[in-house]
Write a protein that holds these residues in place. Sequence first.
Motif, PDB file in Angstrom:
ATOM      1  N   GLN A  82       0.831  -1.197   0.000  1.00  0.00           N
ATOM      2  CA  GLN A  82       0.000   0.000   0.000  1.00  0.00           C
ATOM      3  C   GLN A  82       0.872   1.257   0.000  1.00  0.00           C
ATOM      4  O   GLN A  82       0.553   2.245  -0.659  1.00  0.00           O
ATOM      5  CB  GLN A  82      -0.915   0.000   1.227  1.00  0.00           C
ATOM      6  CG  GLN A  82      -1.997   1.052   1.171  1.00  0.00           C
ATOM      7  CD  GLN A  82      -2.964   0.905   2.318  1.00  0.00           C
ATOM      8  OE1 GLN A  82      -2.615   0.378   3.370  1.00  0.00           O
ATOM      9  NE2 GLN A  82      -4.173   1.393   2.131  1.00  0.00           N
ATOM     10  N   ASP A  83       1.970   1.221   0.707  1.00  0.00           N
ATOM     11  CA  ASP A  83       2.881   2.373   0.733  1.00  0.00           C
ATOM     12  C   ASP A  83       3.535   2.599  -0.626  1.00  0.00           C
ATOM     13  O   ASP A  83       3.825   3.736  -0.998  1.00  0.00           O
ATOM     14  CB  ASP A  83       3.961   2.183   1.801  1.00  0.00           C
ATOM     15  CG  ASP A  83       3.388   2.247   3.206  1.00  0.00           C
ATOM     16  OD1 ASP A  83       2.261   2.750   3.362  1.00  0.00           O
ATOM     17  OD2 ASP A  83       4.068   1.776   4.141  1.00  0.00           O
ATOM     18  N   LYS A  84       3.771   1.535  -1.377  1.00  0.00           N
ATOM     19  CA  LYS A  84       4.467   1.654  -2.662  1.00  0.00           C
ATOM     20  C   LYS A  84       3.532   1.965  -3.825  1.00  0.00           C
ATOM     21  O   LYS A  84       3.990   2.408  -4.878  1.00  0.00           O
ATOM     22  CB  LYS A  84       5.241   0.370  -2.956  1.00  0.00           C
ATOM     23  CG  LYS A  84       6.426   0.176  -2.034  1.00  0.00           C
ATOM     24  CD  LYS A  84       7.240  -1.009  -2.425  1.00  0.00           C
ATOM     25  CE  LYS A  84       8.449  -1.136  -1.503  1.00  0.00           C
ATOM     26  NZ  LYS A  84       9.338  -2.221  -1.915  1.00  0.00           N
ATOM     27  N   LEU A  85       2.239   1.728  -3.653  1.00  0.00           N
ATOM     28  CA  LEU A  85       1.301   1.992  -4.749  1.00  0.00           C
ATOM     29  C   LEU A  85       1.072   3.493  -4.906  1.00  0.00           C
ATOM     30  O   LEU A  85       0.939   4.219  -3.919  1.00  0.00           O
ATOM     31  CB  LEU A  85      -0.050   1.321  -4.480  1.00  0.00           C
ATOM     32  CG  LEU A  85      -0.144  -0.172  -4.728  1.00  0.00           C
ATOM     33  CD1 LEU A  85      -1.540  -0.665  -4.345  1.00  0.00           C
ATOM     34  CD2 LEU A  85       0.134  -0.519  -6.169  1.00  0.00           C
ATOM     35  N   PRO A  86       0.981   3.928  -6.130  1.00  0.00           N
ATOM     36  CA  PRO A  86       0.635   5.342  -6.352  1.00  0.00           C
ATOM     37  C   PRO A  86      -0.798   5.612  -5.893  1.00  0.00           C
ATOM     38  O   PRO A  86      -1.643   4.726  -5.874  1.00  0.00           O
ATOM     39  CB  PRO A  86       0.770   5.530  -7.858  1.00  0.00           C
ATOM     40  CG  PRO A  86       1.420   4.305  -8.383  1.00  0.00           C
ATOM     41  CD  PRO A  86       1.296   3.238  -7.358  1.00  0.00           C
ATOM     42  N   GLU A  87      -1.070   6.852  -5.555  1.00  0.00           N
ATOM     43  CA  GLU A  87      -2.385   7.255  -5.029  1.00  0.00           C
ATOM     44  C   GLU A  87      -3.536   6.908  -5.977  1.00  0.00           C
ATOM     45  O   GLU A  87      -4.547   6.369  -5.534  1.00  0.00           O
ATOM     46  CB  GLU A  87      -2.363   8.760  -4.720  1.00  0.00           C
ATOM     47  CG  GLU A  87      -3.581   9.245  -3.974  1.00  0.00           C
ATOM     48  CD  GLU A  87      -3.619   8.716  -2.549  1.00  0.00           C
ATOM     49  OE1 GLU A  87      -4.740   8.496  -2.051  1.00  0.00           O
ATOM     50  OE2 GLU A  87      -2.564   8.532  -1.928  1.00  0.00           O
ATOM     51  N   PRO A  88      -3.426   7.154  -7.289  1.00  0.00           N
ATOM     52  CA  PRO A  88      -4.559   6.829  -8.175  1.00  0.00           C
ATOM     53  C   PRO A  88      -4.864   5.330  -8.210  1.00  0.00           C
ATOM     54  O   PRO A  88      -6.033   4.933  -8.261  1.00  0.00           O
ATOM     55  CB  PRO A  88      -4.095   7.309  -9.551  1.00  0.00           C
ATOM     56  CG  PRO A  88      -2.978   8.260  -9.308  1.00  0.00           C
ATOM     57  CD  PRO A  88      -2.368   7.884  -8.007  1.00  0.00           C
ATOM     58  N   VAL A  89      -3.835   4.502  -8.140  1.00  0.00           N
ATOM     59  CA  VAL A  89      -4.055   3.047  -8.167  1.00  0.00           C
ATOM     60  C   VAL A  89      -4.749   2.613  -6.878  1.00  0.00           C
ATOM     61  O   VAL A  89      -5.679   1.792  -6.899  1.00  0.00           O
ATOM     62  CB  VAL A  89      -2.715   2.300  -8.357  1.00  0.00           C
ATOM     63  CG1 VAL A  89      -2.905   0.799  -8.243  1.00  0.00           C
ATOM     64  CG2 VAL A  89      -2.090   2.652  -9.697  1.00  0.00           C
ATOM     65  N   ARG A  90      -4.324   3.175  -5.734  1.00  0.00           N
ATOM     66  CA  ARG A  90      -4.972   2.852  -4.463  1.00  0.00           C
ATOM     67  C   ARG A  90      -6.441   3.245  -4.481  1.00  0.00           C
ATOM     68  O   ARG A  90      -7.303   2.508  -4.012  1.00  0.00           O
ATOM     69  CB  ARG A  90      -4.272   3.571  -3.316  1.00  0.00           C
ATOM     70  CG  ARG A  90      -3.212   2.727  -2.666  1.00  0.00           C
ATOM     71  CD  ARG A  90      -2.705   3.375  -1.414  1.00  0.00           C
ATOM     72  NE  ARG A  90      -1.534   4.164  -1.820  1.00  0.00           N
ATOM     73  CZ  ARG A  90      -1.024   5.160  -1.158  1.00  0.00           C
ATOM     74  NH1 ARG A  90      -1.563   5.555  -0.042  1.00  0.00           N
ATOM     75  NH2 ARG A  90       0.022   5.806  -1.605  1.00  0.00           N
ATOM     76  N   ASP A  91      -6.731   4.432  -5.039  1.00  0.00           N
ATOM     77  CA  ASP A  91      -8.120   4.886  -5.099  1.00  0.00           C
ATOM     78  C   ASP A  91      -8.966   3.966  -5.964  1.00  0.00           C
ATOM     79  O   ASP A  91     -10.092   3.609  -5.601  1.00  0.00           O
ATOM     80  CB  ASP A  91      -8.183   6.319  -5.642  1.00  0.00           C
ATOM     81  CG  ASP A  91      -7.552   7.320  -4.679  1.00  0.00           C
ATOM     82  OD1 ASP A  91      -7.385   6.968  -3.488  1.00  0.00           O
ATOM     83  OD2 ASP A  91      -7.224   8.437  -5.124  1.00  0.00           O
ATOM     84  N   LYS A  92      -8.410   3.554  -7.123  1.00  0.00           N
ATOM     85  CA  LYS A  92      -9.151   2.645  -8.007  1.00  0.00           C
ATOM     86  C   LYS A  92      -9.369   1.289  -7.343  1.00  0.00           C
ATOM     87  O   LYS A  92     -10.449   0.695  -7.463  1.00  0.00           O
ATOM     88  CB  LYS A  92      -8.407   2.464  -9.321  1.00  0.00           C
ATOM     89  CG  LYS A  92      -8.542   3.623 -10.262  1.00  0.00           C
ATOM     90  CD  LYS A  92      -7.882   3.325 -11.595  1.00  0.00           C
ATOM     91  CE  LYS A  92      -8.023   4.500 -12.550  1.00  0.00           C
ATOM     92  NZ  LYS A  92      -7.406   4.226 -13.851  1.00  0.00           N
ATOM     93  N   ALA A  93      -8.347   0.792  -6.642  1.00  0.00           N
ATOM     94  CA  ALA A  93      -8.478  -0.499  -5.959  1.00  0.00           C
ATOM     95  C   ALA A  93      -9.532  -0.431  -4.861  1.00  0.00           C
ATOM     96  O   ALA A  93     -10.341  -1.350  -4.691  1.00  0.00           O
ATOM     97  CB  ALA A  93      -7.134  -0.925  -5.383  1.00  0.00           C
ATOM     98  N   ALA A  94      -9.552   0.664  -4.122  1.00  0.00           N
ATOM     99  CA  ALA A  94     -10.547   0.830  -3.064  1.00  0.00           C
ATOM    100  C   ALA A  94     -11.949   0.907  -3.650  1.00  0.00           C
ATOM    101  O   ALA A  94     -12.890   0.308  -3.115  1.00  0.00           O
ATOM    102  CB  ALA A  94     -10.237   2.072  -2.237  1.00  0.00           C
ATOM    103  N   ALA A  95     -12.084   1.623  -4.764  1.00  0.00           N
ATOM    104  CA  ALA A  95     -13.392   1.724  -5.419  1.00  0.00           C
ATOM    105  C   ALA A  95     -13.841   0.363  -5.930  1.00  0.00           C
ATOM    106  O   ALA A  95     -15.007  -0.025  -5.780  1.00  0.00           O
ATOM    107  CB  ALA A  95     -13.331   2.734  -6.558  1.00  0.00           C
ATOM    108  N   ALA A  96     -12.915  -0.373  -6.550  1.00  0.00           N
ATOM    109  CA  ALA A  96     -13.251  -1.703  -7.065  1.00  0.00           C
ATOM    110  C   ALA A  96     -13.642  -2.645  -5.929  1.00  0.00           C
ATOM    111  O   ALA A  96     -14.587  -3.436  -6.048  1.00  0.00           O
ATOM    112  CB  ALA A  96     -12.070  -2.279  -7.856  1.00  0.00           C
ATOM    113  N   ALA A  97     -12.926  -2.573  -4.809  1.00  0.00           N
ATOM    114  CA  ALA A  97     -13.257  -3.421  -3.658  1.00  0.00           C
ATOM    115  C   ALA A  97     -14.634  -3.075  -3.115  1.00  0.00           C
ATOM    116  O   ALA A  97     -15.420  -3.956  -2.762  1.00  0.00           O
ATOM    117  CB  ALA A  97     -12.198  -3.260  -2.570  1.00  0.00           C
TER     118      ALA A  97
END
Length: 149
Positions: A86-101
Motif C-alpha cells: 500500500q505504501d508503494k502503490l501510487p495514489e490513483p491506483v490505491r483509489d481505483k483499488a478501493a473503489a473496485a473493492a
Amino acid sequence: MTQPPHDEPTAASPEELREQIERTRHELGDTVEELAAKADVKARAQEKAAAVKEQAAALKEQTAAKASVLTGQARAKAAEAAHVLQDKLPEPVRDKAAAAAGQARATADRAEQVWQDKAPEPVRDNRTVLIVAGAALLVACVLLRRSRQ
C-alpha cells in the motif's frame, strides 16, 4: 507332574507346610491371572486402541497449537506485506483499488440478498452440496470435451 524345586527346605512342621502351600497357591493364582491377561486378545486390543486414541488426541492438540501459531505468523506477514504494498502503490491506483473493492462488496451483498429472496428453501439449505455438484459437473464437461479432441 513336575517335581517341586529342591532349593527350598522342606517344612519342619505342618503349619509351615500349610504356609508354603498357601504361598504357592497365591503365586499360581497370580501366574494364571497374568497368562489369562496375555491370552485375552480383545482386552489387549482395546488397551492398545485406547493408547493410540490418547496419542492421537495429544497429536491433535499439538497440531492445532502449531497451526494457530503458524496462522498468526502468516496473518502478521500478510498484513505487513499489505502495508508495504500500500505504501508503494501510487495514489490513483490505491483509489481505483478501493473503489473496485467497494463495488465488489456491494455486488456480493446484492447477490446474497437475491439468493436469500429468490432461491427456494431446499436450494438455500443445500447450497454447498449444489456448488460442489456444479463444480464436479463443470470438471466432467471439461474432461469430456478434452477427451473428444
